[in-house]
Design an enzyme around this catalytic site. Sequence first.
Site, PDB file in Angstrom:
ATOM      1  N   ASP A  37     -45.661  -3.861 -36.340  1.00 50.86           N
ATOM      2  CA  ASP A  37     -44.541  -3.970 -37.299  1.00 50.86           C
ATOM      3  C   ASP A  37     -45.100  -4.221 -38.680  1.00 50.86           C
ATOM      4  OD1 ASP A  37     -42.116  -4.791 -38.788  1.00 50.86           O
ATOM      5  OD2 ASP A  37     -41.201  -4.791 -36.811  1.00 50.86           O
ATOM      6  N   ASP A  74     -48.670   0.720 -41.094  1.00 51.72           N
ATOM      7  CA  ASP A  74     -47.520   1.547 -41.452  1.00 51.72           C
ATOM      8  C   ASP A  74     -47.602   2.826 -40.619  1.00 51.72           C
ATOM      9  OD1 ASP A  74     -45.763   3.368 -42.572  1.00 51.72           O
ATOM     10  OD2 ASP A  74     -46.331   2.935 -44.641  1.00 51.72           O
ATOM     11  N   ILE A  75     -46.683   2.999 -39.673  1.00 53.96           N
ATOM     12  CA  ILE A  75     -46.821   4.133 -38.751  1.00 53.96           C
ATOM     13  C   ILE A  75     -46.454   5.481 -39.396  1.00 53.96           C
ATOM     14  CG2 ILE A  75     -46.842   3.043 -36.471  1.00 53.96           C
ATOM     15  CD1 ILE A  75     -43.677   4.516 -37.759  1.00 53.96           C
ATOM     16  N   ASN A 101     -40.198   3.098 -31.991  1.00 57.76           N
ATOM     17  CA  ASN A 101     -38.916   2.464 -32.316  1.00 57.76           C
ATOM     18  C   ASN A 101     -38.717   2.271 -33.819  1.00 57.76           C
ATOM     19  OD1 ASN A 101     -36.626   0.317 -31.825  1.00 57.76           O
ATOM     20  ND2 ASN A 101     -38.214  -0.739 -33.011  1.00 57.76           N
ATOM     21  N   TYR A 169     -31.210  10.214 -42.456  1.00 58.20           N
ATOM     22  CA  TYR A 169     -31.342   9.497 -41.183  1.00 58.20           C
ATOM     23  C   TYR A 169     -30.929  10.425 -40.037  1.00 58.20           C
ATOM     24  CZ  TYR A 169     -30.685   5.768 -37.742  1.00 58.20           C
ATOM     25  OH  TYR A 169     -30.754   4.985 -36.616  1.00 58.20           O
ATOM     26  N   LYS A 173     -33.296  11.767 -37.026  1.00 54.27           N
ATOM     27  CA  LYS A 173     -33.041  11.412 -35.624  1.00 54.27           C
ATOM     28  C   LYS A 173     -32.786  12.650 -34.762  1.00 54.27           C
ATOM     29  CE  LYS A 173     -33.626   6.959 -35.927  1.00 54.27           C
ATOM     30  NZ  LYS A 173     -34.673   6.264 -35.167  1.00 54.27           N
ATOM     31  N   THR A 203     -28.318  -5.772 -34.982  1.00 57.89           N
ATOM     32  CA  THR A 203     -29.561  -5.998 -35.723  1.00 57.89           C
ATOM     33  C   THR A 203     -29.186  -6.036 -37.199  1.00 57.89           C
ATOM     34  OG1 THR A 203     -30.019  -3.668 -36.124  1.00 57.89           O
ATOM     35  CG2 THR A 203     -30.856  -4.572 -34.050  1.00 57.89           C
TER      36      THR A 203
END
Length: 320
Positions: A37, A74-75, A101, A169, A173, A203
Amino acid sequence: MALLEGKVAIVTGGGRGIGRAHALALAAEGATVVVNDLGEAEFGGEGQSNSGPADEVAQAIVAAGGRAVADTTDISDWDGAGAVVRAALESFGRLDIVVNNAAISRFGPIDVISRLDWERTIAVNLTGTAALSHWAAAHWRETGPEPGRRIVNTSSAVGLIPWPGNPMYTASKAGVAALTISCALDLAELGVRVNALAPAARTRVSATVAPDLMKPVEEGFDRMAPENVAAVATYLASPLCPYTGRVFGILGDDLTVFDGWTVSRHLNNAERRWTPQDLQAALADVPLQQEVTAQAIPGVEAAASPPKEVLEALAALEKA
Ligand SMILES: NC(=O)c1ccc[n+]([C@@H]2O[C@H](COP(=O)([O-])OP(=O)(O)OC[C@H]3O[C@@H](n4cnc5c(N)ncnc54)[C@H](O)[C@@H]3O)[C@@H](O)[C@H]2O)c1
């Protein structure tokens, strides 16, 4: 024996929200976890990052008797994602499960968003998922086929049945859903099952999008708990899951199986190129709305796409 005994997992965005629940749930089933993370202060990916969230979750796993390390890569950085895979291999000697995720969410219709909004959203949500899958799969190809490997991606109901207001977004997705199916086809020969979640849970993201859902539960089943999503991720990561290349929606105890794009009609023009007039005639009995056959998002009525208000607004403008 615990379901994931002996398995090593990477969970991206594992420091908060749904990812945190994933990391803890996989560890509770015996998996060793690399808790990745970046610690983004804002869910829009615009805040400062810090190692606090990843550290907290890794420490919680270790305190409960499990094995975990924190990672703040940082992915969205292609080579950075490679470093996360190396961290798993160097710390624990193997890699079995990747849970993609981490994501960010920025809002605004297509005419309002900036290039930076677009690029950052696609970079984290789609490129990040692809990058980590790439490095994990490259490692698995090098070590040869082995059963029990899993990739669990994170799509969204709005990526499959798009809503207005967040095209970046939504597109990211939808890309994750397509990537899931494509990778599932390529990686079967290595023993990898690849599926995706379309989750919903309480969340910081849902706090902004749907504040009503954030109301605390006084008693009974807590439908919005991220742990409800983590339970399905655990299933998808485990030997109990026989699926590959599928997308599962989950909110509370409502599980949805998404079937993706399907073909509703095939028309043939007898070896003549279609003209606009041919098409107008041939498509006359094809409905203007695609039917959604089951409730896709719990609490949101099954609706046709695009909704009738959209078609009516266009028709009114065109008549004026
Ligand atoms: N919460 C919902 O209802 C909901 C609905 C649909 C889909 N989702 C998806 O579920 C996933 C988790 O969402 P959440 O609500 O728990 O979000 P969240 O913002 O609470 O947690 C996401 C975590 O990812 C981390 N992160 C962001 N960018 C990163 C990067 N580049 N590298 C590494 N880590 C990074 C953040 O620091 C954060 O801790 C996301 O993919 C989201 O799109 C959530």
